[in-house]
Design a protein around this motif. Structure first.
Motif, PDB file in Angstrom:
ATOM      1  N   ARG A 229      61.013 -15.667 -64.275  1.00 25.82           N
ATOM      2  CA  ARG A 229      59.730 -14.946 -64.225  1.00 25.82           C
ATOM      3  C   ARG A 229      58.797 -15.597 -63.206  1.00 25.82           C
ATOM      4  NH1 ARG A 229      59.389 -14.648 -69.689  1.00 25.82           N
ATOM      5  NH2 ARG A 229      57.628 -16.094 -69.771  1.00 25.82           N
ATOM      6  N   ALA A 230      58.780 -16.946 -63.228  1.00 25.41           N
ATOM      7  CA  ALA A 230      57.922 -17.663 -62.281  1.00 25.41           C
ATOM      8  C   ALA A 230      58.385 -17.402 -60.846  1.00 25.41           C
ATOM      9  CB  ALA A 230      57.955 -19.162 -62.584  1.00 25.41           C
ATOM     10  N   ARG A 231      59.694 -17.318 -60.665  1.00 21.46           N
ATOM     11  CA  ARG A 231      60.253 -17.055 -59.326  1.00 21.46           C
ATOM     12  C   ARG A 231      59.722 -15.693 -58.802  1.00 21.46           C
ATOM     13  NH1 ARG A 231      63.799 -17.682 -54.560  1.00 21.46           N
ATOM     14  NH2 ARG A 231      63.418 -15.591 -53.869  1.00 21.46           N
ATOM     15  N   LYS A 232      59.648 -14.718 -59.685  1.00 19.99           N
ATOM     16  CA  LYS A 232      59.145 -13.390 -59.258  1.00 19.99           C
ATOM     17  C   LYS A 232      57.674 -13.472 -58.863  1.00 19.99           C
ATOM     18  CE  LYS A 232      62.539 -10.328 -61.148  1.00 19.99           C
ATOM     19  NZ  LYS A 232      63.246 -10.913 -62.317  1.00 19.99           N
ATOM     20  N   GLU A 233      56.911 -14.263 -59.644  1.00 18.27           N
ATOM     21  CA  GLU A 233      55.482 -14.438 -59.329  1.00 18.27           C
ATOM     22  C   GLU A 233      55.304 -15.083 -57.958  1.00 18.27           C
ATOM     23  OE1 GLU A 233      52.396 -16.239 -62.129  1.00 18.27           O
ATOM     24  OE2 GLU A 233      54.125 -15.978 -63.440  1.00 18.27           O
ATOM     25  N   ILE A 234      56.102 -16.141 -57.734  1.00  8.98           N
ATOM     26  CA  ILE A 234      56.025 -16.852 -56.447  1.00  8.98           C
ATOM     27  C   ILE A 234      56.398 -15.916 -55.311  1.00  8.98           C
ATOM     28  CG2 ILE A 234      57.504 -18.459 -55.097  1.00  8.98           C
ATOM     29  CD1 ILE A 234      55.102 -19.749 -56.376  1.00  8.98           C
ATOM     30  N   GLU A 235      57.436 -15.124 -55.562  1.00 11.45           N
ATOM     31  CA  GLU A 235      57.918 -14.194 -54.539  1.00 11.45           C
ATOM     32  C   GLU A 235      56.793 -13.254 -54.103  1.00 11.45           C
ATOM     33  OE1 GLU A 235      62.231 -13.446 -55.506  1.00 11.45           O
ATOM     34  OE2 GLU A 235      61.411 -11.433 -55.224  1.00 11.45           O
ATOM     35  N   ARG A 236      56.058 -12.704 -55.108  1.00  6.76           N
ATOM     36  CA  ARG A 236      54.962 -11.783 -54.793  1.00  6.76           C
ATOM     37  C   ARG A 236      53.919 -12.482 -53.924  1.00  6.76           C
ATOM     38  NH1 ARG A 236      55.974  -9.729 -59.997  1.00  6.76           N
ATOM     39  NH2 ARG A 236      54.539 -11.164 -60.994  1.00  6.76           N
ATOM     40  N   MET A 237      53.597 -13.720 -54.293  1.00  8.15           N
ATOM     41  CA  MET A 237      52.604 -14.492 -53.538  1.00  8.15           C
ATOM     42  C   MET A 237      53.066 -14.713 -52.103  1.00  8.15           C
ATOM     43  SD  MET A 237      51.233 -17.837 -55.497  1.00  8.15           S
ATOM     44  CE  MET A 237      49.922 -17.654 -56.647  1.00  8.15           C
ATOM     45  N   LEU A 238      54.343 -15.115 -51.977  1.00 11.61           N
ATOM     46  CA  LEU A 238      54.849 -15.462 -50.640  1.00 11.61           C
ATOM     47  C   LEU A 238      55.031 -14.228 -49.759  1.00 11.61           C
ATOM     48  CD1 LEU A 238      57.388 -18.326 -51.507  1.00 11.61           C
ATOM     49  CD2 LEU A 238      55.108 -18.547 -50.528  1.00 11.61           C
ATOM     50  N   VAL A 239      55.432 -13.110 -50.361  1.00 16.82           N
ATOM     51  CA  VAL A 239      55.593 -11.872 -49.574  1.00 16.82           C
ATOM     52  C   VAL A 239      54.252 -11.522 -48.929  1.00 16.82           C
ATOM     53  CG1 VAL A 239      55.895  -9.373 -49.799  1.00 16.82           C
ATOM     54  CG2 VAL A 239      57.571 -10.905 -50.803  1.00 16.82           C
ATOM     55  N   ARG A 240      53.193 -11.626 -49.730  1.00 21.30           N
ATOM     56  CA  ARG A 240      51.855 -11.311 -49.204  1.00 21.30           C
ATOM     57  C   ARG A 240      51.516 -12.250 -48.035  1.00 21.30           C
ATOM     58  NH1 ARG A 240      47.732 -13.785 -51.069  1.00 21.30           N
ATOM     59  NH2 ARG A 240      48.490 -14.168 -53.173  1.00 21.30           N
ATOM     60  N   ILE A 241      51.784 -13.548 -48.206  1.00 19.88           N
ATOM     61  CA  ILE A 241      51.431 -14.530 -47.162  1.00 19.88           C
ATOM     62  C   ILE A 241      52.258 -14.287 -45.887  1.00 19.88           C
ATOM     63  CG2 ILE A 241      51.599 -16.994 -46.592  1.00 19.88           C
ATOM     64  CD1 ILE A 241      50.921 -17.498 -49.618  1.00 19.88           C
ATOM     65  N   VAL A 242      53.563 -14.031 -46.073  1.00 24.02           N
ATOM     66  CA  VAL A 242      54.456 -13.856 -44.915  1.00 24.02           C
ATOM     67  C   VAL A 242      54.076 -12.576 -44.158  1.00 24.02           C
ATOM     68  CG1 VAL A 242      56.855 -13.363 -44.253  1.00 24.02           C
ATOM     69  CG2 VAL A 242      56.353 -15.204 -45.862  1.00 24.02           C
ATOM     70  N   ARG A 243      53.779 -11.507 -44.891  1.00 26.31           N
ATOM     71  CA  ARG A 243      53.438 -10.231 -44.211  1.00 26.31           C
ATOM     72  C   ARG A 243      52.135 -10.376 -43.433  1.00 26.31           C
ATOM     73  NH1 ARG A 243      55.606  -5.847 -48.657  1.00 26.31           N
ATOM     74  NH2 ARG A 243      57.778  -6.475 -48.383  1.00 26.31           N
ATOM     75  N   LYS A 244      51.188 -11.102 -44.026  1.00 26.50           N
ATOM     76  CA  LYS A 244      49.903 -11.299 -43.344  1.00 26.50           C
ATOM     77  C   LYS A 244      50.142 -12.064 -42.033  1.00 26.50           C
ATOM     78  CE  LYS A 244      45.340 -13.096 -44.270  1.00 26.50           C
ATOM     79  NZ  LYS A 244      44.921 -14.384 -44.761  1.00 26.50           N
ATOM     80  N   LYS A 245      50.954 -13.104 -42.101  1.00 29.72           N
ATOM     81  CA  LYS A 245      51.250 -13.892 -40.894  1.00 29.72           C
ATOM     82  C   LYS A 245      51.967 -13.023 -39.859  1.00 29.72           C
ATOM     83  CE  LYS A 245      50.864 -17.845 -39.549  1.00 29.72           C
ATOM     84  NZ  LYS A 245      49.638 -18.176 -38.901  1.00 29.72           N
ATOM     85  N   LYS A 246      52.862 -12.154 -40.350  1.00 30.14           N
ATOM     86  CA  LYS A 246      53.632 -11.295 -39.438  1.00 30.14           C
ATOM     87  C   LYS A 246      52.683 -10.353 -38.692  1.00 30.14           C
ATOM     88  CE  LYS A 246      57.602  -8.178 -39.480  1.00 30.14           C
ATOM     89  NZ  LYS A 246      57.202  -6.800 -39.738  1.00 30.14           N
ATOM     90  N   GLU A 247      51.767  -9.747 -39.443  1.00 28.15           N
ATOM     91  CA  GLU A 247      50.809  -8.822 -38.802  1.00 28.15           C
ATOM     92  C   GLU A 247      49.989  -9.557 -37.746  1.00 28.15           C
ATOM     93  OE1 GLU A 247      50.155  -6.245 -42.782  1.00 28.15           O
ATOM     94  OE2 GLU A 247      48.320  -7.029 -41.821  1.00 28.15           O
ATOM     95  N   GLU A 248      49.552 -10.749 -38.132  1.00 25.82           N
ATOM     96  CA  GLU A 248      48.709 -11.555 -37.234  1.00 25.82           C
ATOM     97  C   GLU A 248      49.472 -11.883 -35.944  1.00 25.82           C
ATOM     98  OE1 GLU A 248      47.096 -14.758 -39.683  1.00 25.82           O
ATOM     99  OE2 GLU A 248      47.344 -16.027 -37.894  1.00 25.82           O
ATOM    100  N   MET A 249      50.729 -12.295 -36.102  1.00 28.83           N
ATOM    101  CA  MET A 249      51.517 -12.678 -34.916  1.00 28.83           C
ATOM    102  C   MET A 249      51.924 -11.454 -34.099  1.00 28.83           C
ATOM    103  SD  MET A 249      53.719 -15.875 -36.396  1.00 28.83           S
ATOM    104  CE  MET A 249      54.731 -16.072 -34.942  1.00 28.83           C
ATOM    105  N   ASP A 250      52.178 -10.360 -34.802  1.00 29.49           N
ATOM    106  CA  ASP A 250      52.502  -9.096 -34.124  1.00 29.49           C
ATOM    107  C   ASP A 250      51.344  -8.696 -33.215  1.00 29.49           C
ATOM    108  OD1 ASP A 250      54.753  -7.646 -34.052  1.00 29.49           O
ATOM    109  OD2 ASP A 250      54.455  -6.596 -35.963  1.00 29.49           O
ATOM    110  N   ARG A 251      50.124  -8.786 -33.805  1.00 31.12           N
ATOM    111  CA  ARG A 251      48.909  -8.420 -33.059  1.00 31.12           C
ATOM    112  C   ARG A 251      48.760  -9.283 -31.819  1.00 31.12           C
ATOM    113  NH1 ARG A 251      45.983  -8.315 -37.568  1.00 31.12           N
ATOM    114  NH2 ARG A 251      45.058 -10.349 -37.152  1.00 31.12           N
ATOM    115  N   LYS A 252      49.048 -10.587 -31.972  1.00 28.36           N
ATOM    116  CA  LYS A 252      48.872 -11.496 -30.826  1.00 28.36           C
ATOM    117  C   LYS A 252      50.128 -11.530 -29.957  1.00 28.36           C
ATOM    118  CE  LYS A 252      46.010 -14.705 -33.465  1.00 28.36           C
ATOM    119  NZ  LYS A 252      46.112 -16.031 -34.096  1.00 28.36           N
ATOM    120  N   ASN A 253      51.131 -10.724 -30.342  1.00 28.83           N
ATOM    121  CA  ASN A 253      52.393 -10.674 -29.608  1.00 28.83           C
ATOM    122  C   ASN A 253      53.040 -12.056 -29.488  1.00 28.83           C
ATOM    123  OD1 ASN A 253      54.396  -9.310 -28.366  1.00 28.83           O
ATOM    124  ND2 ASN A 253      53.444  -9.295 -26.324  1.00 28.83           N
ATOM    125  N   LEU A 254      53.163 -12.747 -30.646  1.00 26.28           N
ATOM    126  CA  LEU A 254      53.685 -14.120 -30.634  1.00 26.28           C
ATOM    127  C   LEU A 254      55.129 -14.227 -31.135  1.00 26.28           C
ATOM    128  CD1 LEU A 254      50.660 -16.241 -31.927  1.00 26.28           C
ATOM    129  CD2 LEU A 254      51.601 -16.160 -29.630  1.00 26.28           C
TER     130      LEU A 254
END
Ligand code: HEM
Length: 483
Positions: A229-254
């Motif tokens: 159950r904790a693994r699923k919670e962590i997964e949700r947290m990390l998915v949000r963080i990774v997607r945010k970073k992806k958008e940011e890097m996509d925008r800056k073309n990095l």
């Protein structure tokens, strides 16, 4: 009468005809037995084998003394046993370490319990082989090669001081092991990955780690189901963080060739995301490898730090030498000037003390491999599918390699070690990818503690238990006072 005479002569002819065949079969069996000679040892009870003896010894942190050494005395440096239903061969010595660790993927593959795989995720480095493994290992190792790791020192040093200010200032007693766990968690996230630690994150991760070696029973209330159950919670947290970073890097073309290095040197999350943008890693792989890094770094580094302080408490002469090293570094700094990667190079005695502490108290006793083919080794056959366990103790406690092995002597590290003798970080393709971060973590923390505080251990001989990695049972309480 005639019939019985007929039958006996027929039987006699049959036996005569089959005798060479029987002889050949017996000969073949004999040849096979000598060609496929299993290592000596006891397989113990059906399925259970010698599991109970193994775990009892491990839990008391006496795996070598109570389980491995007596069997080496009886059978030699390679012997068979049965653990948790698996026929297993335990091997000891530098040559065995070299043979099994360097033949990862060719003769053996790392072998983890199914609960560990399910909690770390099947996309983490522990489940990767061949080219895919090399790619992920390379990403982590290049973030933490010695010069990249040194570039982390200013950030790491600030983080250590912030934690000392928050948890040690105004205190007379602290719990060193618990403190280093919290600190290591922040170091992995903030310094290595470049992710801010969110409220409750550490507690959720701890619940995941509690299930890593638990039986994989998904009935509600079990350690494993809580961990899932904790693994699923962590997964949700990390998915949000990774997607945010992806958008940011996509925008800056990095996403391009720089591997994310434009985003800040050794920091790993941008490197992972850049690999995602290039289509070399999936989101699941990034998430699973973040979870795995915390698992790999957390208890190991904390125990190494705890044992370094224990050995310093037991050996005041060594402590005086170490203290002088750090006071010298500090005396060359201006008011408010922090330590740098260059200063780390001046902490060579401290690193010898830490290496010697880790030799005597290895955070990881060894690890399991699985034979992927029949293996011929030292005149014995290890059949395909059997497990192989190599241990750090097999060389760390061997007088052939370390004179008077149970004594604490940091100076023994003045001489270069032959390969595969000192193996707290493993070896071969699966050698620890984070050993440089562990080194920085230990050296920077020791520097700030000894230059800012006088300290003593409340229980200098605090018992150590293992669950599943070793830790001091009371969390290593320490009396402290500012210098
Ligand atoms: C004193 C601290 C540490 C010790 C004693 C240690 C020990 C080890 C050992 C023995 C292995 C090999 C396991 C095997 O052969 O199956 C290993 C693998 C690994 N370690 Fe460490 N470790 C430490 C700290 C760290 C840190 C701080 C990190 C990263 C932040 C890390 C990341 C890894 C990774 C990713 C692997 C898997 C490598 C692979 O499978 O290719 N470790 N560690």
């Amino acid at each position: 009468m005639e019939i019985s005479y007929y039958i006996s002569s027929w039987l006699f002819t049959l036996i005569l005809a089959l005798a060479p065949l029987f002889f050949l079969l017996i000969l073949k069996q004999k040849c096979a037995n000598t060609k496929h000679k299993l290592p000596p040892g006891q397989m113990g009870l059906p399925w259970l084998g010698e599991t109970m003896d193994f775990y009892r010894a491990q839990q008391a942190n006496r795996l070598f003394e109570d389980f491995v050494r007596p069997r080496i005395a009886r059978h030699g440096k390679i012997f068979k046993t049965r653990l948790m239903g698996s026929p297993t061969v335990i091997v000891s010595g530098a040559e065995a370490n070299r043979f099994f660790l360097s033949n990862e993927f060719k003769l053996v593959m790392s072998s983890w319990p199914s609960s560990s795989v399910r909690l770390m995720g099947k996309n983490s480095i522990m489940e990767k082989h061949g080219e895919q493994h090399r790619h992920v290992h390379g990403l982590i190792a290049s973030s933490l090669g010695s010069s990249s790791a040194e570039s982390l020192v200013p950030k790491l040093s600030k983080l250590v001081q912030r934690h000392l200010d928050a948890h040690w200032s105004g205190q007379e007693r602290i719990y060193l092991y618990n403190f280093t766990k919290n600190l290591t968690f922040h170091i992995v996230f903030e310094c290595l990955l470049g992710i801010d630690v969110e409220l409750g994150m550490k507690e959720i991760f701890e619940r995941v780690l509690e299930g890593v070696f638990a039986p994989p029973v998904t009935v509600p209330g079990t350690r494993f189901s809580r961990a899932m159950r904790a693994r699923k919670e962590i997964e949700r947290m990390l998915v949000r963080i990774v997607r945010k970073k992806k958008e940011e890097m996509d925008r800056k073309n990095l996403g391009g060739g720089g591997g994310g290095s434009e985003e800040g040197g050794a920091v790993l999350l941008p490197r992972y995301v850049a690999a995602m943008l290039r289509g070399e890693m999936s989101e699941e792989e990034v998430i699973d490898n973040i979870v795995l890094l915390v698992f790999a770094a957390y208890d190991t580094t904390s125990f190494a730090i705890a044992m370094t302080f224990r050995m310093l408490a037991h050996h005041p002469n060594c402590y005086q030498l170490l203290l002088k090293e750090h006071m010298d570094v500090k005396s060359r700094k201006g008011e408010g000037e922090d330590i740098s990667g260059e200063d780390i190079k001046k902490m060579s005695y401290t690193w010898k003390v830490a290496r010697e502490s880790i030799r005597l108290f290895p955070p990881i006793f060894g690890s399991f491999r699985k034979a992927i083919v029949d293996i011929e080794y030292e005149g014995f056959t290890i059949p395909k599918g059997w497990k192989v366990l190599w241990t750090t103790y097999g060389t760390h406690y061997d007088p052939e390699h370390f004179q008077d092995p149970m004594s604490f002597n940091p100076d023994r590290f003045e001489e270069a070690m032959p390969p595969y003798v000192y193996v707290p970080f493993g070896g071969g393709p699966r050698v620890c990818a984070g050993s440089q971060l562990a080194r920085m973590n230990i050296l920077v923390l020791v520097h700030h503690v000894v230059t800012r505080y006088d300290w003593s251990l409340i229980h200098p001989d605090e018992p150590i238990t293992v669950d599943p990695l070793p830790f001091p049972v009371h969390g290593m309480p320490m009396r402290i006072s500012p210098k």
